[in-house]
Design a protein around this motif. Structure first.
Motif, PDB file in Angstrom:
ATOM      1  N   ARG A  70       0.863  -1.182   0.000  1.00  0.00           N
ATOM      2  CA  ARG A  70       0.000   0.000   0.000  1.00  0.00           C
ATOM      3  C   ARG A  70       0.895   1.226   0.000  1.00  0.00           C
ATOM      4  O   ARG A  70       1.984   1.192   0.544  1.00  0.00           O
ATOM      5  CB  ARG A  70      -0.875   0.045   1.247  1.00  0.00           C
ATOM      6  N   ASP A  71       0.390   2.316  -0.560  1.00  0.00           N
ATOM      7  CA  ASP A  71       1.174   3.536  -0.512  1.00  0.00           C
ATOM      8  C   ASP A  71       0.886   4.280   0.788  1.00  0.00           C
ATOM      9  O   ASP A  71      -0.036   3.945   1.525  1.00  0.00           O
ATOM     10  CB  ASP A  71       0.947   4.413  -1.739  1.00  0.00           C
ATOM     11  N   LYS A  72       1.719   5.291   1.047  1.00  0.00           N
ATOM     12  CA  LYS A  72       1.612   6.043   2.290  1.00  0.00           C
ATOM     13  C   LYS A  72       0.226   6.662   2.463  1.00  0.00           C
ATOM     14  O   LYS A  72      -0.330   6.664   3.550  1.00  0.00           O
ATOM     15  CB  LYS A  72       2.692   7.124   2.335  1.00  0.00           C
ATOM     16  N   SER A  73      -0.331   7.152   1.361  1.00  0.00           N
ATOM     17  CA  SER A  73      -1.632   7.821   1.460  1.00  0.00           C
ATOM     18  C   SER A  73      -2.748   6.871   1.879  1.00  0.00           C
ATOM     19  O   SER A  73      -3.683   7.278   2.561  1.00  0.00           O
ATOM     20  CB  SER A  73      -1.989   8.510   0.145  1.00  0.00           C
ATOM     21  N   SER A  74      -2.681   5.610   1.495  1.00  0.00           N
ATOM     22  CA  SER A  74      -3.719   4.667   1.913  1.00  0.00           C
ATOM     23  C   SER A  74      -3.509   4.206   3.352  1.00  0.00           C
ATOM     24  O   SER A  74      -4.454   3.773   4.012  1.00  0.00           O
ATOM     25  CB  SER A  74      -3.795   3.469   0.966  1.00  0.00           C
ATOM     26  N   MET A  75      -2.286   4.314   3.848  1.00  0.00           N
ATOM     27  CA  MET A  75      -2.007   3.951   5.242  1.00  0.00           C
ATOM     28  C   MET A  75      -2.377   5.084   6.198  1.00  0.00           C
ATOM     29  O   MET A  75      -2.702   4.839   7.362  1.00  0.00           O
ATOM     30  CB  MET A  75      -0.521   3.612   5.419  1.00  0.00           C
ATOM     31  N   SER A  76      -2.349   6.334   5.701  1.00  0.00           N
ATOM     32  CA  SER A  76      -2.569   7.503   6.572  1.00  0.00           C
ATOM     33  C   SER A  76      -3.861   7.435   7.374  1.00  0.00           C
ATOM     34  O   SER A  76      -3.835   7.626   8.589  1.00  0.00           O
ATOM     35  CB  SER A  76      -2.518   8.792   5.759  1.00  0.00           C
ATOM     36  N   PRO A  77      -5.021   7.176   6.746  1.00  0.00           N
ATOM     37  CA  PRO A  77      -6.245   7.152   7.545  1.00  0.00           C
ATOM     38  C   PRO A  77      -6.282   5.997   8.543  1.00  0.00           C
ATOM     39  O   PRO A  77      -6.858   6.128   9.632  1.00  0.00           O
ATOM     40  CB  PRO A  77      -7.367   7.033   6.511  1.00  0.00           C
ATOM     41  N   ILE A  78      -5.670   4.894   8.205  1.00  0.00           N
ATOM     42  CA  ILE A  78      -5.635   3.747   9.113  1.00  0.00           C
ATOM     43  C   ILE A  78      -4.823   4.115  10.354  1.00  0.00           C
ATOM     44  O   ILE A  78      -5.277   3.923  11.490  1.00  0.00           O
ATOM     45  CB  ILE A  78      -5.032   2.503   8.408  1.00  0.00           C
ATOM     46  N   ILE A  79      -3.623   4.655  10.131  1.00  0.00           N
ATOM     47  CA  ILE A  79      -2.755   5.029  11.257  1.00  0.00           C
ATOM     48  C   ILE A  79      -3.392   6.163  12.057  1.00  0.00           C
ATOM     49  O   ILE A  79      -3.375   6.149  13.297  1.00  0.00           O
ATOM     50  CB  ILE A  79      -1.347   5.410  10.757  1.00  0.00           C
ATOM     51  N   ALA A  80      -3.983   7.135  11.377  1.00  0.00           N
ATOM     52  CA  ALA A  80      -4.652   8.244  12.079  1.00  0.00           C
ATOM     53  C   ALA A  80      -5.763   7.708  12.985  1.00  0.00           C
ATOM     54  O   ALA A  80      -5.943   8.185  14.117  1.00  0.00           O
ATOM     55  CB  ALA A  80      -5.207   9.255  11.088  1.00  0.00           C
ATOM     56  N   GLY A  81      -6.485   6.720  12.500  1.00  0.00           N
ATOM     57  CA  GLY A  81      -7.533   6.086  13.313  1.00  0.00           C
ATOM     58  C   GLY A  81      -6.961   5.387  14.533  1.00  0.00           C
ATOM     59  O   GLY A  81      -7.511   5.479  15.638  1.00  0.00           O
ATOM     60  N   PHE A  82      -5.842   4.694  14.345  1.00  0.00           N
ATOM     61  CA  PHE A  82      -5.175   4.029  15.478  1.00  0.00           C
ATOM     62  C   PHE A  82      -4.732   5.047  16.523  1.00  0.00           C
ATOM     63  O   PHE A  82      -4.885   4.831  17.718  1.00  0.00           O
ATOM     64  CB  PHE A  82      -3.947   3.245  15.009  1.00  0.00           C
ATOM     65  N   VAL A  83      -4.165   6.159  16.046  1.00  0.00           N
ATOM     66  CA  VAL A  83      -3.699   7.209  16.953  1.00  0.00           C
ATOM     67  C   VAL A  83      -4.899   7.807  17.693  1.00  0.00           C
ATOM     68  O   VAL A  83      -4.868   7.987  18.913  1.00  0.00           O
ATOM     69  CB  VAL A  83      -2.891   8.285  16.197  1.00  0.00           C
ATOM     70  N   ALA A  84      -5.977   8.110  16.962  1.00  0.00           N
ATOM     71  CA  ALA A  84      -7.178   8.679  17.573  1.00  0.00           C
ATOM     72  C   ALA A  84      -7.791   7.724  18.607  1.00  0.00           C
ATOM     73  O   ALA A  84      -8.310   8.168  19.638  1.00  0.00           O
ATOM     74  CB  ALA A  84      -8.205   9.027  16.499  1.00  0.00           C
ATOM     75  N   ASP A  85      -7.699   6.418  18.335  1.00  0.00           N
ATOM     76  CA  ASP A  85      -8.229   5.413  19.267  1.00  0.00           C
ATOM     77  C   ASP A  85      -7.297   5.162  20.445  1.00  0.00           C
ATOM     78  O   ASP A  85      -7.639   4.418  21.361  1.00  0.00           O
ATOM     79  CB  ASP A  85      -8.485   4.084  18.542  1.00  0.00           C
TER      80      ASP A  85
END
Length: 166
Positions: A70-85
């Protein structure tokens, strides 16, 4: 003749030779069984990414994405969600003289992974139960080989398209 309530199977024709067709079906069913087993607490991709972060503390989003093709842009929302959680934390680092964000599990992330790990192990055991240890190992090896080959082919096709558009 089909049983009551069951449709006759379709003639698949050339589709019966399609790796993508069977991978899609197997992927969907594999994900569905995992979701059922975890009671909706996490998706399989979430478990896999958290496991990779645990196994590789300090991994960057780019490194993580390349492992999952996956590219960085597709990982961004996943990681952002993990951080928010509150299950992953980011830490500024420098890699090869360039700034980057290292990823680490938090205590909450470790706890979630601790809950999911035995379920994932059971899921793997059930897959092995369906196909046997040897076929499971062979399938993993074939899927790894296919994934790497398709990644190379995708790159090759993208380069060819870029060259053709110039």
């Amino acid at each position: 003749m089909a049983k009551a309530g069951k449709a006759e199977p379709l003639d698949l024709g050339d589709v019966d030779r399609s790796v993508a067709y069977y991978l899609s079906i197997a992927d969907g069913l594999c994900l569905q069984t995992f979701l059922t087993m975890v009671g909706g607490r996490a998706r399989n991709a979430r478990y896999i990414i958290l496991s990779l972060i645990r196994q590789n503390p300090g991994v960057t989003q780019v490194e993580l994405g390349s492992t999952n093709f996956r590219d960085k842009s597709s990982m961004s929302p996943i990681i952002a969600g993990f951080v928010a959680d509150g299950i992953v934390r980011r830490e500024r680092i420098s890699r090869a003289g360039r700034p980057a964000m290292a990823l680490f599990l938090t205590g909450k992330g470790e706890a979630l992974l601790g809950e999911l790990q035995p379920i994932a192990e059971d899921h793997i055991a059930r897959m092995i139960g369906i196909m046997g240890e040897s076929d499971h190992a062979s399938l993993i090896a074939l899927l790894r080989k296919l994934s790497l080959g398709l990644a190379d082919l995708t790159d090759e096709l993208a380069r060819g398209r870029a060259a053709a558009s110039q």
